[in-house]
Motif scaffolding. Structure first.
Motif, PDB file in Angstrom:
ATOM      1  N   ALA A 161       0.853  -1.238  -0.181  1.00  0.00           N
ATOM      2  CA  ALA A 161      -0.046   0.067   0.006  1.00  0.00           C
ATOM      3  C   ALA A 161       0.889   1.101  -0.149  1.00  0.00           C
ATOM      4  O   ALA A 161       1.703   1.072   0.921  1.00  0.00           O
ATOM      5  CB  ALA A 161      -0.788   0.003   1.162  1.00  0.00           C
ATOM      6  N   SER A 180       8.285   6.617   2.576  1.00  0.00           N
ATOM      7  CA  SER A 180       9.097   5.559   2.889  1.00  0.00           C
ATOM      8  C   SER A 180      10.453   6.193   2.858  1.00  0.00           C
ATOM      9  O   SER A 180      10.816   6.873   2.118  1.00  0.00           O
ATOM     10  CB  SER A 180       8.701   4.136   2.387  1.00  0.00           C
ATOM     11  OG  SER A 180       7.477   3.733   2.810  1.00  0.00           O
ATOM     12  N   TYR A 186      12.572   3.179  15.952  1.00  0.00           N
ATOM     13  CA  TYR A 186      11.375   3.731  15.477  1.00  0.00           C
ATOM     14  C   TYR A 186      11.543   3.442  13.847  1.00  0.00           C
ATOM     15  O   TYR A 186      11.994   4.124  13.076  1.00  0.00           O
ATOM     16  CB  TYR A 186      11.132   5.088  15.577  1.00  0.00           C
ATOM     17  CG  TYR A 186       9.883   5.658  15.085  1.00  0.00           C
ATOM     18  CD1 TYR A 186       8.839   5.074  15.088  1.00  0.00           C
ATOM     19  CD2 TYR A 186       9.718   7.034  14.545  1.00  0.00           C
ATOM     20  CE1 TYR A 186       7.632   5.540  14.436  1.00  0.00           C
ATOM     21  CE2 TYR A 186       8.710   7.651  14.064  1.00  0.00           C
ATOM     22  CZ  TYR A 186       7.302   6.673  14.403  1.00  0.00           C
ATOM     23  OH  TYR A 186       6.245   7.290  13.550  1.00  0.00           O
TER      24      TYR A 186
HETATM   25  C1  LIG Z   1       9.741  15.239   5.708  1.00  0.00           C
HETATM   26  C2  LIG Z   1       9.382  14.290   6.718  1.00  0.00           C
HETATM   27  C3  LIG Z   1       9.072  14.634   8.002  1.00  0.00           C
HETATM   28  C4  LIG Z   1       8.455  13.450   8.945  1.00  0.00           C
HETATM   29  N1  LIG Z   1       8.369  13.605  10.248  1.00  0.00           N
HETATM   30  C5  LIG Z   1       7.972  12.715  11.138  1.00  0.00           C
HETATM   31  C6  LIG Z   1       7.519  13.172  12.432  1.00  0.00           C
HETATM   32  O1  LIG Z   1       7.500  14.377  12.847  1.00  0.00           O
HETATM   33  N2  LIG Z   1       6.956  12.137  13.130  1.00  0.00           N
HETATM   34  C7  LIG Z   1       6.765  10.594  12.558  1.00  0.00           C
HETATM   35  O2  LIG Z   1       6.243   9.877  13.342  1.00  0.00           O
HETATM   36  N3  LIG Z   1       7.349  10.317  11.281  1.00  0.00           N
HETATM   37  C8  LIG Z   1       7.692  11.414  10.669  1.00  0.00           C
HETATM   38  N4  LIG Z   1       8.171  11.045   9.263  1.00  0.00           N
HETATM   39  C9  LIG Z   1       7.913   9.694   8.857  1.00  0.00           C
HETATM   40  C10 LIG Z   1       6.570   9.300   8.205  1.00  0.00           C
HETATM   41  O3  LIG Z   1       5.817   9.398   9.334  1.00  0.00           O
HETATM   42  C11 LIG Z   1       6.718   7.981   7.828  1.00  0.00           C
HETATM   43  O4  LIG Z   1       7.464   7.866   6.686  1.00  0.00           O
HETATM   44  C12 LIG Z   1       5.428   7.543   7.284  1.00  0.00           C
HETATM   45  O5  LIG Z   1       5.304   5.953   7.133  1.00  0.00           O
HETATM   46  C13 LIG Z   1       5.079   8.016   5.824  1.00  0.00           C
HETATM   47  O6  LIG Z   1       3.974   7.650   5.338  1.00  0.00           O
HETATM   48  P1  LIG Z   1       3.573   7.877   3.716  1.00  0.00           P
HETATM   49  O7  LIG Z   1       2.168   7.621   3.670  1.00  0.00           O
HETATM   50  O8  LIG Z   1       3.869   9.319   3.395  1.00  0.00           O
HETATM   51  O9  LIG Z   1       4.413   6.939   3.183  1.00  0.00           O
HETATM   52  P2  LIG Z   1       4.317   5.455   2.237  1.00  0.00           P
HETATM   53  O10 LIG Z   1       5.519   5.249   1.656  1.00  0.00           O
HETATM   54  O11 LIG Z   1       3.126   5.624   1.519  1.00  0.00           O
HETATM   55  O12 LIG Z   1       4.017   4.418   3.488  1.00  0.00           O
HETATM   56  C14 LIG Z   1       4.761   4.141   4.343  1.00  0.00           C
HETATM   57  C15 LIG Z   1       4.422   2.849   4.923  1.00  0.00           C
HETATM   58  O13 LIG Z   1       3.163   2.567   5.400  1.00  0.00           O
HETATM   59  C16 LIG Z   1       2.444   1.595   4.844  1.00  0.00           C
HETATM   60  N5  LIG Z   1       1.159   2.056   4.267  1.00  0.00           N
HETATM   61  C17 LIG Z   1       0.903   2.965   3.544  1.00  0.00           C
HETATM   62  N6  LIG Z   1      -0.481   3.202   3.486  1.00  0.00           N
HETATM   63  C18 LIG Z   1      -1.023   2.139   4.072  1.00  0.00           C
HETATM   64  C19 LIG Z   1      -2.311   1.674   4.297  1.00  0.00           C
HETATM   65  N7  LIG Z   1      -3.246   2.374   3.841  1.00  0.00           N
HETATM   66  N8  LIG Z   1      -2.628   0.334   4.975  1.00  0.00           N
HETATM   67  C20 LIG Z   1      -1.420  -0.317   5.557  1.00  0.00           C
HETATM   68  N9  LIG Z   1      -0.112   0.248   5.083  1.00  0.00           N
HETATM   69  C21 LIG Z   1      -0.048   1.494   4.504  1.00  0.00           C
HETATM   70  C22 LIG Z   1       3.237   1.519   3.248  1.00  0.00           C
HETATM   71  O14 LIG Z   1       3.124   0.168   2.796  1.00  0.00           O
HETATM   72  C23 LIG Z   1       4.766   1.704   3.880  1.00  0.00           C
HETATM   73  O15 LIG Z   1       5.135   0.419   4.514  1.00  0.00           O
HETATM   74  C24 LIG Z   1       8.544  11.943   8.413  1.00  0.00           C
HETATM   75  C25 LIG Z   1       8.861  11.950   7.189  1.00  0.00           C
HETATM   76  C26 LIG Z   1       9.258  12.774   6.232  1.00  0.00           C
HETATM   77  C27 LIG Z   1       9.592  12.674   4.858  1.00  0.00           C
END
Ligand SMILES: Cc1cc2nc3c(=O)[nH]c(=O)nc-3n(C[C@H](O)[C@H](O)[C@H](O)COP(=O)(O)OP(=O)(O)OC[C@H]3O[C@@H](n4cnc5c(N)ncnc54)[C@H](O)[C@@H]3O)c2cc1C
Length: 448
Positions: A65, A71, A404
């Motif tokens: 997903a 990621s 984490y």
């Molecule tokens: C600039 C930046 C700042 C950040 N700051 C913080 C912060 O302050 N605190 C914090 O905790 N994190 C922070 N993060 C990390 C961020 O929360 C994680 O990387 C998060 O997993 C990103 O989610 P995404 O949906 O954008 O990524 P994606 O790459 O789309 O998903 C991340 C993971 O979640 C899974 N996933 C996505 N959607 C679903 C779904 N619907 N059901 C099940 N699994 C799913 C994916 O398969 C993958 O393994 C930050 C990241 C960035 C780039």
């Protein structure tokens, strides 16, 4: 029949196999790992997610997903499989009382945009609001309000999911509780989140931000402990920052925020009592401006091109009793020297009793510290940094730390068992029941 035909046969035109779509699905914010899927599906309903999983599971086709695509190390990729791009499942609201239902493909900035007109906000937000709902709930989600309210995932009241086995279910702590607890902070191992119902809190209109500067790590950690446990601020984070005057030295900055509705400002004297900082800066901001503060950094980094550079990030949770030695050891490590020029180091406390999702692993003790080593690498220079992440992870783990797991770090099956500790059997059981073919979340490298 080629493997591509094998996947495209049942989905026809719904499966996007254009080279540019495959390239995009093989990339993420880390820009470190690139594994192409056979195709990208953009489901318009839970039924289409279910169809994909029912088809893929028995055929051994991996499915990942993708929500916001942030990621760090290919965790949301599906080599020779199907990426479910959930950006079409992104409706938010309506807000009903103190709750809102959000689709998993929405971004957190969309969630806040829908709730603020009602004077409401999720109790905890991550620093960056461009991440996806599904991705953050899968990781757990930490932010400045976590010392008070726990994880972003801890505000979820109910989930609609499709399991790896293709069951379309609604779960909550009371109903299919084991599934609910295996999904939140569960790294997408057992189900795809379709919708989450979030509890909301009143949003302030204004915030007063206090940046408190410390030359000394021990004094900084002691004050962070005090601030986390007496909870005098609404928001509490902090950073290590390279000292300008001493070669290789570091200073520390508490970043604390008191929220208010105006016109009476917070009591500075009371809020700053009994703290050992050297100097302070106090600024007043609108709450929305504060919540969106990283958007300005994103705009700048997109303009310089660095947003698209590799991000060998490492996030660790440290027990309090070894935090000083782990932080000093890593910041002095030559493998992290570039942090001084090309990085941000977050270092802030969390109260473990506030962190409720059982699969969110935390070190021993009442207070623990997030150490986030957020580096940007020039293209072609990231490999030694990823290797340094491994060394730092092992060094910190030997002192009681846990990851984490939103990291540029390849965790081995043995790492994962150690990571989950007494929760390993619970996760493995949930995996066996809800994703028996091991279809979902392979990008994390957990082996059952
Ligand atoms: C600039 C930046 C700042 C950040 N700051 C913080 C912060 O302050 N605190 C914090 O905790 N994190 C922070 N993060 C990390 C961020 O929360 C994680 O990387 C998060 O997993 C990103 O989610 P995404 O949906 O954008 O990524 P994606 O790459 O789309 O998903 C991340 C993971 O979640 C899974 N996933 C996505 N959607 C679903 C779904 N619907 N059901 C099940 N699994 C799913 C994916 O398969 C993958 O393994 C930050 C990241 C960035 C780039």
């Amino acid at each position: 029949m080629t493997s591509s035909d094998r996947v495209s046969a049942p989905f026809g035109e719904l499966l996007d196999t254009r080279p540019e779509a495959l390239r995009e699905a093989a990339d993420d914010f880390g820009h470190l790992v690139s594994r192409q899927p056979l195709g990208v599906l953009r489901p318009r309903s839970a039924a289409e997610v279910r169809d994909a999983l029912v088809y893929a599971g028995p055929r051994g086709i991996p499915v990942a997903a993708r929500a916001g695509g942030h990621s760090l190390h290919g965790q949301g990729q599906a080599p020779d499989g199907i990426v479910l791009d959930l950006s079409g499942l992104s409706a938010v609201g309506p807000v009903a009382g103190d709750r809102v239902a959000v689709r998993a493909g929405a971004l957190w900035r969309d969630v806040l945009a829908a709730t603020l007109p009602y004077g409401l906000t999720p109790p905890v937000l991550t620093d960056y609001l461009g991440a996806g709902v599904g991705g953050v709930l899968s990781a757990g989600g930490l932010g400045g309000a976590s010392h008070r309210h726990g994880l972003v995932a801890d505000s979820v009241l109910e989930l609609e999911v499709v399991t790896g086995a293709g069951e379309h279910l609604v779960c909550s702590p009371e109903h299919h509780g084991a599934l609910f607890h295996a999904v939140l902070a569960g790294l997408g191992q057992v189900a795809v989140i379709i919708r989450a119902t979030l509890r909301l809190s009143p949003a302030p209109t204004l915030v007063r931000r206090y940046c408190l500067y410390y030359p000394d790590l021990d004094a900084y950690l002691a004050d962070q402990h005090l601030l986390a446990t007496d909870r005098r601020f609404d928001y509490l984070e902090g950073q290590a920052r390279p000292a300008e005057d001493t070669a290789g030295g570091w200073n520390y900055m508490v970043e604390a925020v008191a929220a208010h509705q105006g016109p009476t400002p917070p009591d500075d004297q009371g809020l700053l009592a009994d703290l050992a900082f050297d100097s302070a800066e106090i600024t007043d901001l609108g709450h929305a401006e504060f919540a969106h503060r990283v958007a300005a950094d994103e705009e700048l980094l997109r303009a310089t091109g660095e947003w698209l550079h590799p991000h060998p990030w490492l996030n660790l949770l440290l027990p309090e009793d070894t935090a000083a030695s782990v932080v000093s050891g890593i910041l002095a490590d030559p493998g992290f020297r570039d942090l001084r020029e090309n990085g941000v180091v977050l270092l802030y406390p969390l109260l473990t009793r506030a962190l409720r999702a059982p699969l969110f692993r935390r070190p021993r003790g009442q207070v623990v510290f997030l150490l986030a080593l957020l580096r940007t690498a020039a293209p072609g220079t990231a490999d030694p940094m990823v290797a340094a992440n491994r060394t730092a992870y092992e060094f910190a783990r030997a002192k009681g730390a846990v990851a984490y797991p939103v990291n540029a770090l390849a965790m081995t099956p043995a790492d994962w068992r150690e990571h989950y500790g007494d929760q390993w059997d619970t996760l493995a059981r949930a995996k066996g029941v809800h994703d028996p073919h091991g279809t979902l979340g392979r990008g994390h490298g957990v082996a059952y």
